[in-house]
Motif scaffolding. Structure first.
Motif, PDB file in Angstrom:
ATOM      1  N   GLY A 119       2.788  10.127  -7.819  1.00 26.78           N
ATOM      2  CA  GLY A 119       3.795  10.488  -8.817  1.00 26.78           C
ATOM      3  C   GLY A 119       5.196  10.565  -8.243  1.00 26.78           C
ATOM      4  N   MET A 120       5.439   9.813  -7.161  1.00 24.86           N
ATOM      5  CA  MET A 120       6.768   9.779  -6.546  1.00 24.86           C
ATOM      6  C   MET A 120       7.619   8.766  -7.307  1.00 24.86           C
ATOM      7  N   THR A 121       8.122   9.161  -8.456  1.00 19.30           N
ATOM      8  CA  THR A 121       8.764   8.229  -9.384  1.00 19.30           C
ATOM      9  C   THR A 121      10.087   7.672  -8.872  1.00 19.30           C
ATOM     10  N   GLY A 122      10.713   8.354  -7.935  1.00 20.88           N
ATOM     11  CA  GLY A 122      11.988   7.870  -7.413  1.00 20.88           C
ATOM     12  C   GLY A 122      11.875   7.194  -6.073  1.00 20.88           C
ATOM     13  N   ALA A 123      10.656   6.887  -5.633  1.00 18.38           N
ATOM     14  CA  ALA A 123      10.440   6.356  -4.286  1.00 18.38           C
ATOM     15  C   ALA A 123      10.271   4.840  -4.286  1.00 18.38           C
ATOM     16  N   ARG A 124      10.756   4.228  -3.192  1.00 19.05           N
ATOM     17  CA  ARG A 124      10.565   2.797  -2.971  1.00 19.05           C
ATOM     18  C   ARG A 124      10.581   2.543  -1.477  1.00 19.05           C
ATOM     19  N   PHE A 125       9.635   1.728  -1.001  1.00 18.13           N
ATOM     20  CA  PHE A 125       9.530   1.443   0.430  1.00 18.13           C
ATOM     21  C   PHE A 125       9.589  -0.065   0.670  1.00 18.13           C
TER      22      PHE A 125
ATOM     23  N   VAL B 118      17.916   1.125   4.680  1.00 22.10           N
ATOM     24  CA  VAL B 118      18.472   2.065   3.699  1.00 22.10           C
ATOM     25  C   VAL B 118      17.829   1.880   2.336  1.00 22.10           C
ATOM     26  N   ASP B 119      17.047   0.817   2.180  1.00 19.53           N
ATOM     27  CA  ASP B 119      16.370   0.576   0.901  1.00 19.53           C
ATOM     28  C   ASP B 119      15.089   1.397   0.757  1.00 19.53           C
ATOM     29  N   ASN B 120      14.695   2.095   1.807  1.00 22.87           N
ATOM     30  CA  ASN B 120      13.608   3.069   1.683  1.00 22.87           C
ATOM     31  C   ASN B 120      14.209   4.331   1.079  1.00 22.87           C
ATOM     32  N   VAL B 121      13.854   4.632  -0.165  1.00 24.30           N
ATOM     33  CA  VAL B 121      14.467   5.767  -0.862  1.00 24.30           C
ATOM     34  C   VAL B 121      13.397   6.643  -1.504  1.00 24.30           C
ATOM     35  N   ALA B 122      13.763   7.898  -1.720  1.00 25.76           N
ATOM     36  CA  ALA B 122      12.923   8.855  -2.446  1.00 25.76           C
ATOM     37  C   ALA B 122      13.786  10.066  -2.746  1.00 25.76           C
ATOM     38  N   SER B 123      13.304  10.910  -3.633  1.00 21.70           N
ATOM     39  CA  SER B 123      13.999  12.163  -3.921  1.00 21.70           C
ATOM     40  C   SER B 123      13.353  13.286  -3.119  1.00 21.70           C
ATOM     41  N   ALA B 124      14.047  14.403  -3.032  1.00 22.95           N
ATOM     42  CA  ALA B 124      13.489  15.565  -2.342  1.00 22.95           C
ATOM     43  C   ALA B 124      12.211  16.030  -3.029  1.00 22.95           C
ATOM     44  N   ALA B 125      12.195  15.984  -4.368  1.00 17.18           N
ATOM     45  CA  ALA B 125      10.988  16.369  -5.096  1.00 17.18           C
ATOM     46  C   ALA B 125       9.836  15.410  -4.812  1.00 17.18           C
ATOM     47  N   ASP B 126      10.147  14.110  -4.677  1.00 18.42           N
ATOM     48  CA  ASP B 126       9.123  13.129  -4.306  1.00 18.42           C
ATOM     49  C   ASP B 126       8.493  13.493  -2.964  1.00 18.42           C
ATOM     50  N   LEU B 127       9.337  13.883  -2.024  1.00 17.30           N
ATOM     51  CA  LEU B 127       8.853  14.147  -0.670  1.00 17.30           C
ATOM     52  C   LEU B 127       8.015  15.415  -0.587  1.00 17.30           C
TER      53      LEU B 127
ATOM     54  N   LYS C  37       5.771  16.087  -2.772  1.00 13.07           N
ATOM     55  CA  LYS C  37       4.457  15.538  -3.113  1.00 13.07           C
ATOM     56  C   LYS C  37       3.844  14.803  -1.923  1.00 13.07           C
ATOM     57  N   LEU C  38       4.677  14.039  -1.214  1.00 14.67           N
ATOM     58  CA  LEU C  38       4.183  13.298  -0.054  1.00 14.67           C
ATOM     59  C   LEU C  38       3.726  14.241   1.053  1.00 14.67           C
ATOM     60  N   VAL C  39       4.518  15.258   1.342  1.00 18.49           N
ATOM     61  CA  VAL C  39       4.169  16.210   2.390  1.00 18.49           C
ATOM     62  C   VAL C  39       2.882  16.948   2.049  1.00 18.49           C
ATOM     63  N   ASN C  40       2.725  17.347   0.802  1.00 19.83           N
ATOM     64  CA  ASN C  40       1.492  18.023   0.391  1.00 19.83           C
ATOM     65  C   ASN C  40       0.280  17.119   0.570  1.00 19.83           C
ATOM     66  N   ALA C  41       0.436  15.835   0.281  1.00 23.18           N
ATOM     67  CA  ALA C  41      -0.670  14.889   0.449  1.00 23.18           C
ATOM     68  C   ALA C  41      -0.991  14.694   1.926  1.00 23.18           C
ATOM     69  N   ALA C  42       0.040  14.567   2.745  1.00 18.21           N
ATOM     70  CA  ALA C  42      -0.172  14.374   4.180  1.00 18.21           C
ATOM     71  C   ALA C  42      -0.820  15.595   4.818  1.00 18.21           C
TER      72      ALA C  42
ATOM     73  N   ALA D 234       0.826  -1.207   0.000  1.00 19.61           N
ATOM     74  CA  ALA D 234       0.000   0.000   0.000  1.00 19.61           C
ATOM     75  C   ALA D 234       0.864   1.262   0.000  1.00 19.61           C
ATOM     76  N   MET D 235       1.999   1.219   0.695  1.00 16.70           N
ATOM     77  CA  MET D 235       2.917   2.358   0.694  1.00 16.70           C
ATOM     78  C   MET D 235       3.435   2.637  -0.712  1.00 16.70           C
ATOM     79  N   ASN D 236       3.840   1.586  -1.409  1.00 22.74           N
ATOM     80  CA  ASN D 236       4.366   1.764  -2.764  1.00 22.74           C
ATOM     81  C   ASN D 236       3.271   2.136  -3.754  1.00 22.74           C
ATOM     82  N   ASP D 237       2.068   1.603  -3.547  1.00 22.49           N
ATOM     83  CA  ASP D 237       0.930   1.996  -4.399  1.00 22.49           C
ATOM     84  C   ASP D 237       0.641   3.489  -4.233  1.00 22.49           C
TER      85      ASP D 237
END
Length: 312
Positions: free
Chosen positions: A156-162, A170-179, A181-186, A147-150
Motif C-alpha cells: 500500500g505504498m501509494t507514493g513509492a516508485r523504484f 533520484v527517481d527512487n521516491v516514496a513518502s514518509a508514510a510509505d516508509l 509501511k516498509l519498515v514494519n514489513a521488514a 519485484a520491488m514495485n510489486d
C-alpha cells in the motif's frame, strides 16, 4: 463598620476565586502536550512499530527521493524471494552505469555469501552489494526492479516508485508514510533486524581471498540506550540526509522516518527531539540554518508540483 469592612473582603475573595476558576479553565483548555516535535527534517513520520497509524506526521504523504533507504526494500525482496542465504554471489561489473558515484572497495569477480552481501547493503549502505543482490535475482536485474514495485503496491505504498536497488537514482521516491509501511514489513524478518543493526562487520571474500571491515552508518545503533532493532540511513544531494529506524521510545518500539535533513547530525537530533516529545511532550528547538533549509526545500517542492500540474 463591620459590614463596610466585610464587603471589600468579600469582593476580593470573589475576585480571587473567579481568577482561580478562570486559571483552571485556561489550564484545562490548553493542550497537555505539544502538537508535535519541531524537526529539522523536511518530511517525517512517527508510528508505533507494527501499526499503520501515525503518531505524528510532517509532510508525511509527500513523495520525495529516498536515497539509500531504498535498500530496505531491496533487502525485503531478496529475503522474501527464498534464495539461499549461504549461496556465494559474484560481484560482476555493472551492466549499466550508476546514476551517481558508486565507488566500492569490493573487487570485481570476487565472491561473498548472500547473507553477508545483504548485511553490507543494510548496515554500511554498500551500493555494489545492493546492485549484486538485484543482479543475482532469479529473473535478473529488471525482474528484481519489478519485484520491488510489486512489493510496494502490495504494502500500500501509494507514493513509492523504484528504478534501481541502491537508491543512487533520484527517481527512487516514496513518502514518509510509505516508509512506515516498509519498515514494519521488514521488521517481521529477524534477519533484516540483525543485519541492519550490526555495529561492525568484517567480510571475508573469495576469488581472490581478502577481507574488508565495515561499520554501521547510524551512530545510534552503537548506543544501548536507544535499543535500535532496525536501521537504515541514506543520502543524496537531492534527498538530503535520511533515516529510518525502529527504536525504544517511552517504553515502546517506535518507527521513525526522517527525510531530507540538512546536515549529517540533523536526523540524530530529530530522533532525540521525537524521543523527548514522546516522553515529555516538549517540542524542542531547531537551528535557524535547518529552518532556512526547510523553507527553501518546501518552496522547491511547491514549484515542482506547480510545474507538474501545468505540464499535465
Amino acid at each position: 463598620m463591620r459590614l463596610r469592612g466585610f464587603v471589600p473582603l468579600l469582593l476580593m475573595a470573589l475576585w480571587a476565586l473567579s481568577g482561580t476558576v478562570a486559571g483552571h479553565q485556561a489550564t484545562a483548555a490548553a493542550p497537555t502536550a505539544a502538537a508535535g516535535p519541531n524537526l529539522a527534517s523536511v518530511n517525517a513520520a512517527v508510528a508505533k512499530a507494527g501499526e499503520p497509524e501515525l503518531l505524528f506526521g510532517k509532510n508525511a504523504e509527500r513523495s520525495v527521493p529516498i536515497a539509500s533507504l531504498t535498500k530496505v526494500m531491496t533487502a525485503l525482496v531478496v529475503l522474501e524471494s527464498g534464495q539461499p542465504l549461504d549461496e556465494w554471489l559474484t560481484f560482476r561489473e555493472r551492466h549499466t552505469p550508476a546514476a551517481a558515484n558508486a565507488y566500492s572497495r569490493i573487487r570485481i569477480d570476487s565472491t561473498l555469501r548472500r547473507a553477508d552481501v545483504l548485511r553490507l547493503a543494510l548496515m554500511s549502505s554498500e551500493n555494489f552489494a545492493a546492485y549484486t543482490l538485484a543482479r543475482s535475482h532469479p529473473g535478473g536485474f529488471d525482474a528484481f526492479i519489478d519485484a520491488m514495485n510489486d512489493k510496494a503496491r502490495e504494502l500500500g505504498m501509494t507514493g513509492a516508485r523504484f528504478v534501481d536497488p541502491t537508491g543512487l537514482s533520484v527517481d527512487n521516491v516514496a513518502s514518509a508514510a510509505d516508509l512506515v509501511k516498509l519498515v514494519n514489513a521488514a521488521a517481521r524478518h529477524p534477519e533484516l533486524q540483525a543485519y541492519s543493526t550490526t555495529g561492525y562487520f568484517r567480510a571475508h571474500f573469495r576469488n581472490p581471498r581478502y577481507s574488508l571491515s565495515y561499520g554501521n552508518t547510524n551512530a545510534l545503533v552503537h548506543r544501548d540506550s536507544w535499543g535500535v532493532t532496525l536501521s537504515k540511513t541514506g543520502y543524496l544531494k537531492d534527498a538530503g540526509r535520511c533515516l529510518v529506524m525502529i527504536s525504544e521510545m517511552n517504553g515502546e518500539q517506535v518507527v521513525t522516518v526522517l527525510l531530507d535533513s540538512l546536515g549529517t547530525r540533523s536526523p540524530m537530533g530529530d530522533a532525540g527531539r521525537i524521543k523527548r516529545w514522546l516522553d515529555t511532550g516538549a517540542p524542542g528547538q531547531v537551528a535557524r540554518a535547518a529552518r532556512r533549509y526547510e523553507q527553501s526545500k518546501n518552496a522547491a517542492y511547491a514549484a515542482a508540483d506547480k510545474q507538474s500540474v501545468s505540464t499535465h
